[in-house]
Write an enzyme that holds these catalytic residues in place. Structure first.
Site, PDB file in Angstrom:
ATOM      1  N   GLY A  99       0.835  -1.199   0.000  1.00  0.00           N
ATOM      2  CA  GLY A  99       0.000   0.000   0.000  1.00  0.00           C
ATOM      3  C   GLY A  99       0.863   1.240   0.000  1.00  0.00           C
ATOM      4  O   GLY A  99       1.955   1.269  -0.556  1.00  0.00           O
ATOM      5  N   GLY A 100       0.373   2.284   0.649  1.00  0.00           N
ATOM      6  CA  GLY A 100       1.089   3.552   0.699  1.00  0.00           C
ATOM      7  C   GLY A 100       2.496   3.408   1.250  1.00  0.00           C
ATOM      8  O   GLY A 100       3.399   4.156   0.885  1.00  0.00           O
ATOM      9  N   GLY A 128      22.941  10.573 -31.441  1.00  0.00           N
ATOM     10  CA  GLY A 128      22.396  11.139 -30.214  1.00  0.00           C
ATOM     11  C   GLY A 128      23.030  10.528 -28.981  1.00  0.00           C
ATOM     12  O   GLY A 128      23.269  11.209 -27.977  1.00  0.00           O
ATOM     13  N   ALA A 129      23.344   9.240 -29.078  1.00  0.00           N
ATOM     14  CA  ALA A 129      23.929   8.573 -27.928  1.00  0.00           C
ATOM     15  C   ALA A 129      25.308   9.141 -27.606  1.00  0.00           C
ATOM     16  O   ALA A 129      25.711   9.218 -26.451  1.00  0.00           O
ATOM     17  CB  ALA A 129      24.002   7.071 -28.180  1.00  0.00           C
TER      18      ALA A 129
END
Lengths: 173, 501, 518
Positions: free
Chosen positions: C173-174, C408-409
Site C-alpha cells: 500500500g502507501g 544522439g547517444a
C-alpha cells in the site's frame, strides 16, 4: 558480524562442510590437522599448499555468498551459509518446492545454428535443445532436466556470449 | 627433387611439430601469422614468418586455398605441409599445389578424392573384399529415402557426412521417429563443415573399439603399415586418448588387419602417410570405416613404438624418395599413450573453455613427450580448436605406460582455462579403462561423472570458499575504511559546498 | 542512589518487561518464516555494542479507537535509535513484525519521524529496516497522516543525507512510497514483497491470479520494475551487502565519501585491457571486464545489476576514492540505450552528483533503441532525463570512448560539450553521426544503386568512411576528444585526471530548482 557468527557452512548441492569461526588455516582429517597455505608466484600463479602438495587454484566466480572455485582443474560451486540461513533455506525449499526453473546458459561465445525446441516443448534430460557453433564445432546443447520449455530467447544465426540465457525450462518432477 | 623450404599451412602444435623435424633435416620453414593469434608460439620457431594480419577476408587464411598458394609463391616455398585439417584432405588444394609446381606433402589429389568421398571409398573397399558394415549404396537424397534405407538395414544406424571425417556430421539414430530430425541435423552440419550436405547411412555397430592402422607408402608403389592405434576413448567421435598398440589385437590379427589396410591403400595408389580406420566389435570382427589421407593428431604414439619420424618420412616421400623400410623392418617396442589436453570444461559436457593460458608447466623425462603449440601467455581462441597440449607417455608395456601416465598427469600445471585434465585423472583410475576392455560408447554410456572425485580436494575447496567469504565479509580488519581523510576537503571547495546548501 | 528505591526498582522492572515482551513463541514464529527479528537484524547491522535505542517505552495511542483492538506493547512495533557501522554514525529504525505485524500507528510513525529529523540535523545516513503489515487500520486516518509525515521527512532530507531502505518483509500500500522515495532499496529474496495493491485486490478487480512473489517479490523488483537496487538470498547477506555498500558513500552532501585502502593490486599499466575489446565491431564483450581491470581490485560494486542491463551502473574505487561508473554493456542488446537504461543511468548520476561522487563513463553505444514501442512509450522524454542528469551534474566527469559512439547517444553519454571534464578515447573508438553502413547507404544511395558491384563499392566506401570520419583521430583533431589514450594506461591516466579535478566547482545560476523532464 565476525564476533556474532560461531559457525559457517559451505554448501554444494546436498554436500555440506561446517567450519567454526574464527576460521583456522587448517583442515583436520582424522586426528591430524593439515596446515593450508595460499601462495602466489610468477611460475605457478596462485596455488594452495596442502599436505605437501601444490594445488592450482582459480576463483572463477565470487558473488555475494556464492563462490566457484577451480581447484586442481575441477570446479566446485559453494554457497556459504550461517546456521540461520541454512535453516531458512530448508524452510524455503519446503515452502516453495524445489527449484522450478532451469535456465540454459550459453557455455561459451558462439553462434546459434539451430533451435530444436519451441515454447511449450516437453523435453527429457539429455535430449538436444539447440546447436551452438563455437571453436569450429557444432555443439549440441542437451537438456539437463525433465521439463517444459517456457522461453526461447535465441534464434538461428544469432550470436551469443558466455552466460546468455538461451532457453528457460520449467522443471517437472 | 630436394625440398628446401616448406610453407606450413597450419598453426598450433602441428606447425611446431613439423618445424622441429624440418629443422633437423636442414629444411627452412615458413609459417603464416594471422590477426587471430599474432603472438602464437609456432611463429617464433619458424625461419620465416609471412604476415597475413592485414589481409581482410571473409575466409580464414587456413581455409583459403588461393591465398595459401599465393603465400607459397611469395615466400618461395617449394613444398607445402598442410598439417591436419581442411587443407590436408582437399584434393583441389593438392592439385593446385601440383599445378603451381609446389610439392604437396601428402598423397596424390586422386587418392585424397577417392578416400575423401566416403561413398566412393566404400565402393572401392567393397571391390577389394575389405570387410565392411552394410549401408546405403550412395548419397541419400531425402528424409524419406533415409527412413526407407534405415528400415532395410535395421536400427541402430549411423548417418555420416559423405565428405566428412573427424566426427562432424555424424549422428546415431536408434529409432525411426528420430530419423527425419537427425537426418536434417547431420546434413546441415555436413554442409557447414565440409560445404557438402550429402550424407550416407551405415549399420551402426554397437559398442565397438576404434582401431586404426598407420600406413606409409611411397611414389614407387611400396606400401607398409606401422601397426595400429586404439582410439576407443572418444566422446561424440572426438578422440581424447589414444594408445599404441591395442590390447585387443594379437600378432595374427595385427598382421591380417595390417594387410587389409595396405590393400585398400594400394587400391588407390596411395603414397605418403595415411590412416585406415576400423571398427572392431565384441566378437573380434572388424569393419573398414574410412581412410584419413593425412597425418593424424595421434601419430606420436606410433612414432614412439616404431621409432620412425612420420613427418620425416612424409617429406622424403614428397621428395620422390623410396621408402627406407620394408614391412619386416618394422618392429614394435613398448607401449605409448597420448592424452589430449584441451581447453574444455568436462563438468559441463566437454564444452570449449577458451581463455588465456596464464601458466603452463608440462612434465618432462625419458618416457614423456609433449607436443604443444602454446606457452604461458598464449590465447586459446574461440575460433580455433581447443588443443593445449598432447601429453604422450611411453612405457615398456601397457601397465608401465599407464603408471607413467598417471604420474605425468599429476605433474601438469596449467592455469587460465578449464582443461580435460580432471577427465584423464579419472580415466587413469577407472578399472574398465585399466583392463583395456572399453569401447567407443564408454564415455557416454558408462560414465556418470566425467571428472575425478576427490573427497579431500572437495573439502579443501569448501574451506577456500569459506575463507574467501570470511576475508571479504567478516574480517573487518581487511576493509580499512578511513572516514577522516574524507573530511579533508580544500577550503575552496568546502566553503562553496556549504554556501550553496 | 538508593538501588533498593522504588523508582529504581520500577525502572528495572520496565526493562525486564521490555525484554520479556519478545516471547520465545513470537521469535520462533518469525524464525520459522525464515526471517530474523528486528533486534537480531540490528545486531547484525551495527558495530557490536554501539546501538543506542530511543523511545523504547512508547506505547500505542489507543485513545479514540472505535473499531478493533490495539495491543499495548512497548515500542509500538518499531525499534529506533542510532549506532555505528564500521565506526561511522548512522540512524536507523527496524520495524518489528512480531508486534502487531509491524503495523504503523501514529506513535510508531512519530518515532520514525523523530529519528529522521535527528539524522538530518546530524548529517548522518539513515537506514530503514522494513517489515510491516502496513497502516494500522484501527487507528484510521491518524495512521495515514503518520505516513505523510514520514514521506515529508524523506523528501526534506533527500540529497542531503543518504537514505536507504532494506525490505525484509512485506511493504504494501502507501507504505511502499517510503522506500521508493529513498536513495536505494535492498530486498531479501523470497521473504520480502512490495506492491501498491496486493494479490487479493488484483484478483478482485482484474480477476487475475498472481502470487506475492510474482507480483512484488525481490526478483520482480530487481529485474522488471527496477524498484530494488540490490537483492540477496538471505537476510545476513543483505545486511553484509548493505554494509559494503555504505563504504562507498559519504555521510552527507558536504563531506566526501570515505576512502578505503586498496587491498589487492590493479596494475597502473595493464596489458589485459588490450585484449578485451574485439577488433570486429559486431562482436560483443563484457564491459565489466574493462571496469575490473581499471578500478581498485575487487572494488566494483554494481547497482541495479539485473535491471536494464544494457547500461551498467555502480560504484568503484580508484586509488581508494569512490567513483560512480556508468558504462554501456555491449554484451546486452549491443549496449543500446532504451527507456529503462536511460532512467536507471539518470537516477544514478543524480545520486552521485548530490553526494560528491565523481563520474566515470565508459562508452560503447550503437545509439538509442529504435521501435514503435520505445517511441510510443516516450524514449524522447526518458532519454532526456539522462541528458539532463549528465549536464546538470557538477562533480568531476570523465568519459572514455571504448568503441562505438554514434549520433544522439554520443551527445548524451557525457560528451565534451555537454560538460565532460576529460573526454578520452581508445584507438578502437568510432565516433560519428551514424555507423558506416548507415552513413554510406544515405550519402551514396544513387551511386550504390547504379554500381555494377554494389557490395564491392559499399565495402570500399565503408572503409573510406572509417578512415575519414568514424575514428577517434578526427574528433581528437577538432578537440572533442582531449586525448586518444593507450588502453593499457587507462588506470594511470584516470588517477591523474581525477586528482586534477578534485577541487572542481561549477557556479550554477541561482534558481528554486531545475525542471528535469520527469
Amino acid at each position: 558480524m565476525a564476533t556474532q557468527q560461531k559457525k559457517l557452512y559451505a554448501l554444494m548441492g546436498k554436500k555440506k562442510y561446517g567450519f567454526s569461526l574464527p576460521l583456522t588455516e587448517t583442515i583436520r582429517i582424522g586426528k591430524r590437522k593439515y596446515k593450508i597455505l595460499i601462495k602466489e608466484d610468477e611460475k605457478h600463479g596462485t596455488y594452495v599448499l596442502w599436505k605437501n602438495r601444490r594445488y592450482p587454484v582459480e576463483i572463477l566466480q565470487s558473488r555475494q555468498n556464492k563462490f566457484e572455485i577451480l581447484l586442481n582443474y575441477v570446479s566446485y560451486s559453494f554457497t556459504i551459509e550461517t546456521p540461520f540461513s541454512l535453516k531458512r533455506k530448508q524452510y524455503l525449499s519446503k515452502e516453495m518446492g524445489q527449484v522450478e526453473e532451469e535456465k540454459i546458459l550459453a557455455p561459451m561465445p558462439g553462434k546459434i545454428i539451430e533451435v530444436l525446441v519451441r515454447e511449450g516443448t516437453e523435453i527429457n534430460r539429455g535430449e538436444p535443445l539447440l546447436i551452438l557453433e563455437a571453436m569450429k564445432m557444432q555443439n549440441e546443447i542437451n537438456c539437463p532436466v525433465n521439463g517444459i520449455v517456457t522461453a526461447v530467447n535465441v534464434k538461428p544465426e544469432v550470436n551469443v556470449v558466455k552466460d546468455d540465457v538461451m532457453l528457460e525450462i520449467r522443471i517437472s518432477q | 627433387m630436394k625440398i628446401n623450404n616448406i610453407l606450413i599451412a597450419n598453426r598450433g602444435e602441428i606447425a611446431v611439430r613439423i618445424i622441429s623435424t624440418a629443422r633437423r633435416m636442414g629444411i627452412k620453414t615458413s609459417v603464416i601469422k594471422t590477426s587471430a593469434e599474432p603472438a602464437a608460439m609456432y611463429l617464433s620457431l619458424a625461419d620465416n614468418v609471412y604476415d597475413n594480419t592485414e589481409n581482410v577476408s571473409e575466409i580464414p587464411v587456413f581455409l583459403d586455398i588461393e591465398r595459401i598458394i599465393k603465400i607459397a609463391l611469395d615466400t618461395g616455398a617449394d613444398a607445402i605441409h598442410p598439417g591436419y585439417g581442411f587443407l590436408a584432405e582437399n584434393p583441389y588444394f593438392a592439385q593446385k599445389c601440383v599445378d603451381n609446381k609446389i610439392a604437396f606433402i601428402g598423397p596424390s589429389p586422386d587418392s585424397i578424392y577417392k578416400m575423401g568421398n566416403k561413398t566412393l571409398a566404400r565402393k572401392i573397399a567393397l571391390a577389394n573384399n575389405i570387410p565392411m558394415t552394410i549401408g546405403s549404396d550412395g548419397k541419400i537424397p531425402s528424409e524419406n529415402e533415409a527412413v526407407r534405407i534405415a528400415r532395410r538395414i535395421g536400427y541402430p544406424v549411423i548417418i555420416k557426412a559423405a565428405s566428412g571425417g573427424g566426427g562432424r556430421g555424424m549422428r546415431i539414430v536408434s529409432k525411426e521417429e528420430d530419423m527425419p530430425n537427425m537426418f536434417r541435423l547431420a546434413s546441415n552440419e555436413a554442409e557447414k563443415a565440409f560445404s557438402d550436405p550429402s550424407v550416407f547411412i551405415e549399420k551402426y555397430i554397437e559398442n565397438p573399439k576404434h582401431i586404426e592402422f598407420q600406413i606409409l607408402g611411397d611414389t614407387k608403389g611400396n606400401i607398409i603399415h606401422l601397426g595400429e592405434r586404439e582410439c576407443s576413448v572418444q566422446r561424440k567421435h572426438q578422440k581424447l586418448l589414444e594408445e599404441a598398440p591395442s590390447i585387443a589385437l594379437d600378432d595374427q590379427l595385427r598382421k591380417e588387419m595390417g594387410q587389409m589396410a595396405v590393400r585398400i591403400a594400394s587400391a588407390v595408389g596411395y603414397y605418403s602417410a595415411g590412416t585406415v580406420e576400423f571398427l572392431f566389435d565384441s566378437e573380434g570382427a572388424y569393419y573398414f570405416m574410412e581412410m584419413n589421407t593425412r597425418i593424424q593428431v595421434e601419430h606420436p604414439v606410433t612414432e614412439l613404438i616404431t621409432g620412425i619420424d612420420m613427418i620425416e618420412e612424409q617429406i622424403r616421400i614428397a621428395e620422390g624418395k623410396e621408402l627406407r623400410y620394408s614391412q619386416k623392418d618394422i618392429k614394435f617396442n613398448g607401449w605409448a599413450i597420448e592424452c589430449r589436453i584441451n581447453a574444455e570444461d568436462v563438468q559441463s559436457g566437454f564444452s570449449p573453455s577458451p581463455g588465456k593460458i596464464e601458466q603452463i608447466i608440462m612434465p618432462s623425462g625419458d618416457n614423456i613427450r609433449v607436443d604443444s603449440g602454446v606457452q604461458a601467455g598464449s590465447v586459446i581462441a574461440a575460433n580455433f580448436d581447443s588443443m593445449i597440449a598432447k601429453l604422450i607417455v611411453y612405457g615398456k608395456d601397457r601397465k608401465d605406460a599407464l603408471a607413467n601416465c598417471k604420474q605425468a598427469l599429476d605433474k601438469v600445471w596449467i592455469k587460465g582455462t578449464k582443461t580435460t585434465l580432471p577427465f584423464f585423472r579419472m580415466l587413469i583410475r577407472n578399472p574398465r579403462f585399466l583392463d583395456g576392455s572399453i569401447t567407443t560408447s564408454f564415455i557416454e554410456n558408462e560414465l556418470t561423472s566425467y571428472h575425478v572425485n576427490s573427497e579431500y580436494e572437495e573439502m579443501l575447496a569448501a574451506w577456500l570458499a569459506t575463507w574467501l567469504f570470511v576475508e571479504e565479509n567478516l574480517d573487518e580488519s581487511n576493509l580499512k575504511i578511513n572516514f577522516e581523510e574524507a573530511k579533508n576537503i580544500s577550503p575552496w571547495l568546502l566553503n562553496k559546498r556549504i554556501s550553496r546548501h | 542512589m538508593d538501588i533498593d528505591g522504588k523508582y529504581y526498582k520500577a525502572y528495572k522492572k520496565r526493562l525486564k518487561m521490555l525484554e520479556q515482551q519478545q516471547s520465545k513463541e513470537k521469535v520462533k514464529k518469525q524464525h520459522d518464516k525464515g526471517k530474523l527479528t528486528a533486534r537480531e537484524r540490528l545486531d547484525l547491522l551495527l558495530d557490536e555494542g554501539s546501538f543506542e535505542e530511543v523511545d523504547a517505552f512508547v506505547v500505542p495511542d489507543t485513545l479514540g479507537i472505535e473499531f478493533g483492538k490495539v495491543e499495548k506493547y512497548f515500542g509500538d512495533g518499531v525499534i529506533a535509535g542510532h549506532g555505528k557501522i564500521n565506526g561511522r554514525l548512522v540512524f536507523t529504525y527496524a520495524q518489528d513484525f512480531t508486534i502487531m505485524g509491524g503495523s504503523l500507528g501514529i506513535v510508531h510513525a512519530n518515532k520514525i519521524a523523530k529519528i529522521q529529523e535527528m539524522a538530518l540535523k546530524m548529517g548522518a545516513p539513515i537506514i530503514a529496516l522494513i517489515d510491516s503489515g502496513g497502516a494500522r487500520i484501527q487507528e484510521g486516518i491518524a495512521s495515514l497522516s503518520g505516513y505523510a509525515t514520514i514521506f515529508n521527512n524523506i523528501i526534506r532530507s533527500s540529497g542531503i543525507i543518504p537514505q536507504i531502505a532494506v525490505i525484509m518483509g512485506p511493504a504494501a500500500g502507501g507504505a511502499v512510497y517510503s522506500p521508493a522515495l529513498m536513495d536505494f532499496v535492498f530486498m531479501t529474496s523470497y521473504t520480502s514483497y512490495m506492491f501498491v495493491t496486493g494479490p487479493n485486490v488484483v484478483k478482485e478487480v482484474l480477476n487475475e491470479d498472481v502470487s506475492f512473489e510474482e507480483l512484488g517479490g525481490a526478483e520482480v523488483h530487481a529485474k522488471k520494475s527496477g524498484v530494488a537496487h540490490f537483492i540477496y538470498d538471505d537476510e545476513e547477506n543483505t545486511i553484509l551487502g548493505l554494509k559494503k555498500f555504505l563504504s562507498y558513500i559519504p555521510s552527507n552532501n558536504v563531506e566526501n565519501p570515505p576512502t578505503v585502502e586498496e587491498t589487492g593490486k590493479t596494475p597502473d599499466i595493464n596489458n589485459k585491457l588490450l585484449d578485451i575489446v574485439p577488433d570486429d565491431p559486431n562482436k560483443a564483450y563484457d564491459v565489466k571486464e574493462v571496469i575490473n581491470n581499471i578500478v581498485d581490485k575487487g572494488s566494483f560494486f554494481e547497482i541495479s545489476e539485473l535491471y536494464a542491463q544494457s547500461l551498467v551502473t555502480g560504484f568503484a574505487r580508484l586509488d581508494g576514492r569512490t567513483i560512480g561508473i556508468i558504462a554501456n554493456q555491449p554484451k546486452v542488446l549491443a549496449g543500446v540505450l532504451d527507456i529503462n537504461s536511460s532512467v536507471k543511468g539518470a537516477r544514478f548520476i543524480r545520486f552521485c552528483d548530490a553526494f560528491n561522487i565523481p563520474l566515470l563513463t565508459f562508452e560503447d553505444v550503437p545509439g538509442f533503441l529504435p521501435g514503435i514501442d520505445q517511441e510510443h512509450s516516450g524514449i524522447i522524454r526518458h532519454g532526456a532525463k539522462l541528458l539532463y542528469a549528465y549536464s546538470e551534474a557538477s562533480v568531476p566527469k570523465i568519459t572514455i570512448i571504448l568503441r562505438k559512439s554514434y549520433g544522439g547517444a554520443y551527445i548524451v553519454m557525457n560528451s565534451k560539450n555537454l560538460g565532460g571534464d576529460f573526454n578520452f578515447a581508445w584507438p578502437t573508438a568510432e565516433i560519428a553521426v551514424m555507423g558506416p553502413e548507415g552513413a554510406v547507404a544515405i550519402l551514396y544511395r544513387k551511386e550504390l544503386a547504379e554500381a555494377e558491384d554494389p557490395d564491392k563499392l559499399k565495402a570500399e566506401l565503408v572503409k573510406k568512411y572509417r578512415e575519414r570520419i568514424a575514428n577517434p583521430f578526427v574528433a581528437n583533431e577538432k578537440g572533442f576528444i582531449d586525448e586518444v589514450i593507450d588502453p593499457s594506461q587507462t588506470r594511470k591516466k584516470l588517477k591523474t585526471a581525477f586528482k586534477a579535478l578534485t577541487n572542481k566547482w561549477v557556479e550554477i545560476p541561482s534558481r528554486k530548482h531545475g525542471n528535469i523532464p520527469l
